[in-house]
Each structure stands twice: as structure tokens, then as C-alpha cells.
Design a protein around this motif. Structure first.
Motif, short mmCIF file in Angstrom:
data_model
loop_
_atom_site.label_atom_id
_atom_site.label_comp_id
_atom_site.label_asym_id
_atom_site.label_seq_id
_atom_site.Cartn_x
_atom_site.Cartn_y
_atom_site.Cartn_z
N PHE A 198 5.45 -56.06 -32.16
CA PHE A 198 5.11 -56.01 -30.73
C PHE A 198 4.87 -54.56 -30.28
CE2 PHE A 198 6.22 -55.86 -26.21
CZ PHE A 198 5.45 -56.89 -25.71
N ILE A 199 5.77 -53.67 -30.67
CA ILE A 199 5.65 -52.27 -30.25
C ILE A 199 4.44 -51.60 -30.90
CG2 ILE A 199 6.76 -50.00 -30.33
CD1 ILE A 199 9.45 -51.45 -30.10
N THR A 200 4.27 -51.82 -32.20
CA THR A 200 3.13 -51.20 -32.90
C THR A 200 1.80 -51.75 -32.40
OG1 THR A 200 3.41 -52.82 -34.70
CG2 THR A 200 4.40 -50.65 -35.00
N SER A 201 1.78 -53.02 -31.97
CA SER A 201 0.55 -53.60 -31.43
C SER A 201 0.18 -53.00 -30.09
CB SER A 201 0.70 -55.12 -31.28
OG SER A 201 0.92 -55.73 -32.53
N LEU A 202 1.18 -52.50 -29.36
CA LEU A 202 0.91 -51.82 -28.09
C LEU A 202 0.42 -50.40 -28.32
CD1 LEU A 202 4.00 -52.90 -25.93
CD2 LEU A 202 1.72 -53.92 -25.95
N ILE A 203 0.93 -49.76 -29.36
CA ILE A 203 0.60 -48.36 -29.63
C ILE A 203 -0.73 -48.22 -30.35
CG2 ILE A 203 1.35 -46.26 -30.83
CD1 ILE A 203 4.22 -47.19 -30.42
N PHE A 204 -0.98 -49.09 -31.34
CA PHE A 204 -2.17 -48.98 -32.18
C PHE A 204 -3.13 -50.15 -31.93
CE2 PHE A 204 1.41 -47.13 -34.56
CZ PHE A 204 0.97 -45.82 -34.66
N ASN A 205 -4.34 -49.99 -32.40
CA ASN A 205 -5.31 -51.08 -32.35
C ASN A 205 -4.80 -52.26 -33.16
OD1 ASN A 205 -7.75 -52.60 -33.61
ND2 ASN A 205 -8.64 -51.48 -31.89
N GLU A 206 -4.99 -53.48 -32.62
CA GLU A 206 -4.46 -54.67 -33.29
C GLU A 206 -4.92 -54.81 -34.72
OE1 GLU A 206 -5.96 -54.63 -30.34
OE2 GLU A 206 -5.19 -56.17 -28.97
N TRP A 207 -6.19 -54.44 -34.97
CA TRP A 207 -6.73 -54.63 -36.32
C TRP A 207 -6.05 -53.72 -37.34
CZ3 TRP A 207 -9.14 -58.76 -37.72
CH2 TRP A 207 -9.86 -59.51 -36.77
N TYR A 208 -5.65 -52.52 -36.91
CA TYR A 208 -4.92 -51.64 -37.82
C TYR A 208 -3.59 -52.26 -38.23
CZ TYR A 208 -8.22 -47.97 -36.39
OH TYR A 208 -9.34 -47.23 -36.15
#
Length: 422
Positions: A198-208
Motif C-alpha cells: 500500500f505504501i510503496t504503491s503511493l510512493i512509486f508508479n504502480e507498474w514498478y
């Protein structure tokens, strides 16, 4: 062994002393946080610090009464207490008074307010302990797990409707009680993975993030290719994770209010604080940092004296400790909390009755969650969600509820060699 002997000889007085130390620290720092030169006496009942003294005294009376109760009564009354607190949580939605954007208080008149969500914590712990300690109830059984989850979830939903996100989050800590009673570690692992995604999806582009999940899944599949059941679980988990990644931002945007998202964005570095939504936190960090090693001295904090930090006697009381007592004072307070938590776990583990053990872990979970979130909020590692520091923050509801929470455990422990409370 009668109640009097249990009171005088079997009470864990070390825990009581830690409790008194934290209450005293809180009282003096509330005095510093809202000091009024027109009312300099710390016992002036017209001030917040004077009222906190009354809260401490009445809390001690509550604790003493609890220690004199029959232990079996605490288990027997738990369903009624739970029902009463749930009804109070419903009542506050209808007639509650708004404070800080939350309709969480019932006005009792005379400047006193009651916050039902605080009392729901010990009521939920008691009923959860009663249910999980019942014969033939195992948290690994789906039906038992759902009922236990429902006991926790009902007050959470009502508190969320206020909306009080801080108190709602605290109830999530009771998952550790279920884990201690046999819940699979996979649930904690899955929860940790989902939070990370959840946190990484907010920080980075979803595809990454999706590419990273695919790479990890492929590497895991190669290492466990001979274990088909586990391989299947990994693949299913990866598919669910990818779906969750794409759902994260819509959930974030629709599930939280704008001011909440703004605070989180600032903490995660997703936006600059142009709207000053992080003002409270920034001032808190400045106050704590300015205290350095030994602090500026009692009543000498400039950030405190000139009221740069809002809610400094409640949510941000830790920055008063940091500024006036420095790193040494902050570490002392953290040490007291660590000692208290270790003591509570020790008390829980030495119980003969499952009810007492389960309740003890509930107490530890709630206090731990409050301490971690409040201090992380004060030093800028979590967004501001409004949650008191146990036994230290100003407020009768908070102090009384934590006192009741702790002293119920002390009562159960004082009688651990006697009857079975389950």
C-alpha cells in the motif's frame, strides 16, 4: 486467600510504581505545556493541570475499587460492559460534541467531557478474553476467528463513524492477542506485505511495484517448484497482491479525507508542505530537537512557553518532555514504557487462567500501540491522527480508561494462585 491479603501482598507493586511515575510525569508536563502566570500553582483547579490532579486522584480511587472486587466478577460483567460501551458509541454519534473534527465526546457539563471510545478499549479486551478462554474455542477455527474478529470490529466501525481514525487504528493492535492464542503467523506476514504494498504503491508508479512483485514471485517459484501446494499459494498471493496494488490509490483517495491525505503525503515526501498541514509536527520536531541532551529546564521551554505547538498537553505532550527534559528525559520516559510493557507481558505469561493471560496481552497491545503511534507522530514518522500518550496526556477519559485497563490486570494477577477466572 481473602481480598485484603490479595490487595496488600499479591498486587504487583512494581507496576503500580511505574504507573504512578508516568502519571506524575504527565501532570508536571501538562503544567509546563499550558502554564498560566495568573494561575501558577500546579494545584489550581481552574486550570488543566489542576483538573489533571483530580483525574489522577479519582483514577487511584478507581484502581483501588477494582483491586477490591472479586476476580470472577470481572469476567462475568464483561458482556454487559461491552454492550454498554457499544450503546455509548452509538449515542455519541447522535448527541456527541465535536472536538478536533471528531464527534467523539459526550458533554457532562461543568467543563467535563466523556469519550466512550476510550472505555471501549478495556471493555473489548475483557469480552475478547472471556470468549477466547471459553471451552472449545480455538482462534484457528474459522467460526471462532470470525466471532473474535466481530468483537473487535464492532466498536472499530462505530468509532470510525465519528470519525476517530486514531482510536480505530488502536483496535487493530488486538490482532497480536489472536496471534498469541494460536493465529497463524501467515496472517501477520500477509498484513505486513499488504501494508508495504500500500505504501510503496503511493510512493512509486504502480507498474514498478507490480514488476517488483513479479520478480519476487518468479524467484520464489524457482526455489519451491517441487512444493506444488506452496507454489500455488505463492502464485495466488501474487495475483491478489497485484490487484491490491492497483486498488491502493483509489482506496486511499476515497477512504480518507483530504486533510488526512495531505498529512500522509507530507510524511511520505509526496508533496511539499505548502499548505502548512504539517505545522504541528514541524513545531513538535523543533521543540524536541531544541531540548538537546539535558533539556532547557522545567518551565523554560520557549516552544512550550509561547504555545507554538497546538494540542501540546494532549497529542503532542511528548514534545514538552523533549524540550524541557531533553534526550535524557525522553529516554527515561521511553524506558518506563518499555519496563511497563515487559512487566505486563511477564504478568500475562505467569497467569494460570487463560482469561487473565489473554486480557494481559490485550492490555500490552493497546498501550504499545498508543505509545508507538503518539511518539512517532510527535517526531514526524507518522501523520497526525490524534491519539493520547498513556498516563501522560491530559484528559480524564484517557487517564481513567488506561487506569481501569491496567488495574483490572493487576487484580487478576493478584489472585492468580486462587480461582480460575475462565
Amino acid at each position: 486467600m481473602n481480598n485484603q491479603r490479595g490487595f496488600f501482598f499479591n498486587v504487583d507493586w512494581i507496576t503500580v510504581l511505574i504507573y504512578l511515575a508516568l502519571c506524575t510525569i504527565g501532570w508536571f508536563n501538562i503544567h509546563a505545556a499550558v502554564f498560566d502566570e495568573n494561575h501558577p500553582s500546579i494545584l489550581d483547579l481552574e486550570t488543566s493541570y489542576g483538573r489533571q490532579f483530580i483525574f489522577i486522584l479519582t483514577g487511584l480511587v478507581l484502581g483501588t475499587v477494582i483491586l477490591l472486587l472479586e476476580s470472577r466478577f470481572l469476567s462475568a460483567v464483561s458482556p454487559a460492559l461491552y454492550v454498554v460501551t457499544v450503546l455509548m458509541l452509538i449515542l455519541v454519534l447522535a448527541v456527541g460534541r465535536g472536538v478536533g473534527g471528531n464527534q467523539a465526546w459526550i458533554d457532562l457539563g461543568g467543563g467535563f467531557k466523556l469519550q466512550p471510545s476510550e472505555f471501549a478499549k478495556f471493555a473489548t479486551c475483557l469480552l475478547l478474553a472471556r470468549y477466547l478462554s471459553a471451552t472449545n474455542v480455538k482462534v484457528t477455527d474459522p467460526k471462532s476467528f470470525l466471532i473474535a474478529g466481530g468483537i473487535i470490529l464492532l466498536p472499530m466501525v462505530l468509532i470510525k463513524m465519528q470519525p476517530d481514525d486514531g482510536s480505530t487504528l488502536v483496535f487493530c493492535s488486538l490482532i497480536f492477542v489472536l496471534y498469541r492464542e494460536g493465529l497463524s503467523t501467515y496472517f501477520l506476514v500477509i498484513g505486513g506485505i499488504l501494508i508495504t504494498l500500500f505504501i510503496t504503491s503511493l510512493i512509486f508508479n504502480e507498474w514498478y511495484v507490480v514488476i517488483a512483485v513479479i520478480i519476487v514471485t518468479v524467484l520464489a517459484a524457482i526455489s519451491i517448484k517441487r512444493n506444488r501446494p506452496l507454489l500455488f499459494k505463492v502464485i495466488v498471493g501474487a495475483v491478489i497482491s497485484i490487484g491490491f496494488i492497483f486498488a491502493a490509490k483509489p482506496l486511499y483517495n476515497k477512504g480518507l479525507k483530504k486533510h488526512q491525505r495531505d498529512r500522509i503525503d507530507v510524511v511520505l515526501g509526496l508533496s511539499q508542505d505548502k499548505k502548512h498541514v504539517g505545522y504541528n509536527q514541524n513545531q513538535s520536531i523543533i521543540a524536541i530537537g531544541s531540548g538537546r541532551v539535558w533539556g532547557k529546564g522545567y518551565l523554560q521551554g520557549t516552544q512550550t512557553k509561547y504555545a507554538f505547538v497546538p494540542a501540546q498537553s494532549t497529542d503532542f505532550i511528548f514534545c514538552t518532555i523533549g524540550e524541557e527534559w531533553g534526550f535524557a528525559g525522553s529516554v527515561t520516559v521511553l524506558g518506563l514504557y518499555l519496563f511497563l510493557l515487559l512487566r505486563i507481558i511477564l504478568i500475562a505469561e505467569r497467569q494460570r487462567a487463560p482469561f487473565s493471560r489473554i486480557y494481559g496481552y490485550g492490555v500490552a497491545s493497546i498501550i504499545f500501540c498508543h505509545v508507538i503511534i503518539n511518539i512517532a507522530m510527535a517526531i514526524g514518522y507518522m501523520p497526525v491522527i490524534g491519539i493520547p500518550l498513556p498516563f501522560i496526556s491530559y484528559g480524564g477519559s484517557s487517564l481513567w480508561s488506561f487506569t481501569i485497563l491496567l488495574f483490572i490486570l493487576l487484580k487478576l494477577d493478584s489472585n492468580r494462585m486462587g480461582i480460575n477466572h475462565a
